[in-house]
Design a protein around this motif. Structure first.
Motif, PDB file in Angstrom:
ATOM      1  N   GLY A 137      13.604 -15.846   2.462  1.00 60.85           N
ATOM      2  CA  GLY A 137      13.512 -14.601   1.703  1.00 60.85           C
ATOM      3  C   GLY A 137      12.968 -13.426   2.489  1.00 60.85           C
ATOM      4  N   SER A 138      12.379 -13.696   3.645  1.00 58.47           N
ATOM      5  CA  SER A 138      11.792 -12.633   4.475  1.00 58.47           C
ATOM      6  C   SER A 138      12.010 -13.000   5.937  1.00 58.47           C
ATOM      7  CB  SER A 138      10.288 -12.498   4.161  1.00 58.47           C
ATOM      8  OG  SER A 138       9.718 -11.445   4.902  1.00 58.47           O
ATOM      9  N   ASP A 192      15.151  -5.189   2.733  1.00 58.28           N
ATOM     10  CA  ASP A 192      14.227  -5.491   1.639  1.00 58.28           C
ATOM     11  C   ASP A 192      12.824  -4.989   1.978  1.00 58.28           C
ATOM     12  OD1 ASP A 192      16.305  -6.887   0.501  1.00 58.28           O
ATOM     13  OD2 ASP A 192      15.486  -8.880   0.939  1.00 58.28           O
ATOM     14  N   GLU A 250      19.742  -9.407   2.837  1.00 56.17           N
ATOM     15  CA  GLU A 250      18.439  -9.279   3.485  1.00 56.17           C
ATOM     16  C   GLU A 250      18.332  -7.989   4.295  1.00 56.17           C
ATOM     17  OE1 GLU A 250      15.984 -11.155   2.770  1.00 56.17           O
ATOM     18  OE2 GLU A 250      17.113 -12.662   1.666  1.00 56.17           O
ATOM     19  N   ASP A 292       9.396  -6.204   1.575  1.00 52.68           N
ATOM     20  CA  ASP A 292       8.687  -7.448   1.270  1.00 52.68           C
ATOM     21  C   ASP A 292       7.185  -7.194   1.244  1.00 52.68           C
ATOM     22  OD1 ASP A 292      11.073  -8.927   1.237  1.00 52.68           O
ATOM     23  OD2 ASP A 292      10.985  -9.233   3.404  1.00 52.68           O
ATOM     24  N   GLU A 315       9.521  -9.769  -3.119  1.00 54.83           N
ATOM     25  CA  GLU A 315      10.377  -8.652  -2.756  1.00 54.83           C
ATOM     26  C   GLU A 315      10.024  -7.502  -3.701  1.00 54.83           C
ATOM     27  OE1 GLU A 315      14.862  -8.995  -3.124  1.00 54.83           O
ATOM     28  OE2 GLU A 315      14.471 -10.032  -1.240  1.00 54.83           O
TER      29      GLU A 315
END
Ligand SMILES: [Ca+2]
Ligand SMILES: [Ca+2]
Ligand SMILES: [Ca+2]
Length: 460
Positions: free
Chosen positions: A43-44, A86, A83, A88, A103
């Protein structure tokens, strides 16, 4: 647009192959300490920040479980469009090593200028303010639950009259007059500010700080009791002007020079002074083009400014200069400013942004301690060629001064890397420990990078 889903992950700690008693500075990818990698997850995947929005990283020292490090970064990807850009928000327990990320905004824009400024209110809520890189008029406002960085309220949007970039959250004023301010670049490409009238109130336009035909660059820091904001400015972008560095301060109502003389009694109107009306800290010329890297206050609440100076720009169009930068440190004694060259800063990060250096972090709890990023030996200026790949890389050095900032003894934090180490941050944290955060990887432009956000935790 906010994604409430949060992922708690066990952060990866890479042991650098040496204990603190036996640093092996000749080892490949040497890091002095245990490297914590916050990004590199699904996710990051990576992260970066620019340096004109602060605080970029904060520590919640009053968190009921443990001191909690928090920061935002922008992700980049060549391949996965979900991605790309984003925003984060990361948190990390400084005792347990447990952390995670949410996010705050899906695909805000792949540009490291989009990172947020953070501020923790007395009730424990964290405010995150962010904008795109001057491409629209929105200032996004997010706030967390008290001491809970996993839970965020829906975004609010303050819409300015002009396109906005670079948010900075600081307080000024005494007693009931103390307010939270957001300084950004907006009207006229000049520094303007919003003000939050009271806790839970609405953001309102506050006024114009400076007025310039060009676009001045500013960094800010508030003093220890949060009553006054130090303002550090350049004339313009260093590509367009042989910048000097100037200093003043504001209480939220008026603008003062370094000695406390009023320069603009009324900041709410649109009449404002140029940066050059502030107190001169460093005089730029074609052989000395300055850009600030970090600001802090010392134990007497006097301002300290770290800045870079480009030495090789005379008669050079963009892309042909920026191969020789130096880091300087300026301190104010009450009587005046003293500044000294303290280290070779090496080359620009990439052509065209000829004044992008690896940057400097001043320890806000001890201004005699700095972390710098350079691809030249800080003392000799010799190119830092890594034994790992025979290439020149930006490495981190920490420096300590025993002469009040005139000179520093440098010690490698990273050495013989296979990648670059840039843009260090030391968040404010009154502790026996110190966190040094930075970006580690490949930084091609402010819109294209594959850097991990990493840190070491040191004993002070
Ligand atoms: Ca993501
Ligand atoms: Ca995404
Ligand atoms: Ca005014």
């Amino acid at each position: 647009m906010m994604i409430q889903r949060s992922v708690v992950v066990l952060l990866i700690v890479v042991f650098a192959g040496c204990g603190p008693d036996e640093p092996q500075e000749h080892a490949i990818d040497f890091v002095r300490g245990d490297l914590i990698i916050f990004t590199g997850t699904a996710g990051s995947p990576n992260g970066a920040w620019c340096w004109f929005q602060d605080e970029r990283a904060i520590v919640d020292a009053n968190h009921p479980d443990e001191p909690m490090l928090m920061f935002t970064s922008i992700s980049a990807s060549d391949r996965d469009s979900t991605e790309q850009g984003d925003l984060d928000f990361h948190w990390f327990g400084l005792n347990s090593g447990q952390g995670g990320a949410v996010e705050l905004y899906d695909r805000l824009g792949q540009d490291d200028h989009n990172a947020a400024a953070l501020f923790q209110q007395e009730n424990g809520q964290v405010l995150a303010l962010f904008s795109r890189h001057g491409s629209d008029k929105n200032v996004y406002v997010a706030h967390s639950e008290a001491h809970n960085p996993q839970k965020w309220n829906d975004l609010e949007i303050y819409q300015d009259e002009a396109n906005v970039t670079y948010n900075n959250l600081l307080t000024a004023g005494v007693g009931k007059d103390r307010k939270l301010y957001d300084f950004s670049r907006s009207r006229g490409w000049n520094p303007n500010f919003l003000v939050l009238d009271s806790l839970g109130g609405q953001w309102q336009y506050g006024g114009r700080l400076l007025s310039s035909e060009g676009r001045p660059y500013l960094k800010y820091v508030d003093n220890r009791d949060g009553s006054r904001i130090h303002v550090v400015a350049t004339d313009q972008h260093p590509r367009n002007f042989d910048n000097s560095i100037y200093h003043g301060s504001t209480d939220g109502h008026s603008l003062y020079d370094s000695f406390g003389s009023v320069l603009d009694a009324e900041l709410r109107d649109q009449d404002a002074v140029p940066p050059s009306a502030l107190t001169l800290v460093f005089a730029g010329n074609p052989d000395n083009v300055a850009w600030m890297a970090d600001v802090a206050v010392d134990e007497q609440d006097q301002p300290v400014i770290a800045f870079s100076v480009q030495k090789d720009g005379r008669d050079h169009p963009p892309k042909l200069a920026g191969l020789d930068h130096r880091f300087h440190l300026a301190r104010f004694s009450g009587d005046g400013w003293q500044q000294h060259e303290i280290a070779f800063a090496g080359e620009r990060l990439y052509p065209f942004e000829d004044d992008y250096t690896g940057l400097v972090a001043i320890d806000p709890e001890n201004v005699n301690h700095l972390v710098i990023s350079t691809n030249a030996d800080p003392v000799t200026g010799e190119a830092l060629v890594s034994r790992a790949d025979q290439k020149r890389h930006y490495e981190l050095f920490e420096g300590t001064s025993i002469d009040g900032g005139k000179s520093f003894d440098w010690k490698a934090i990273t050495q013989h890397s296979t990648m670059d180490n840039i843009r260090p941050i030391i968040p404010s944290w009154k502790s026996e420990r110190r966190v040094v955060l930075w970006l580690r990887g490949s930084y091609t432009t402010y819109e294209n990078f594959d850097t991990q956000v990493v840190a070491i935790i040191q004993d002070r």
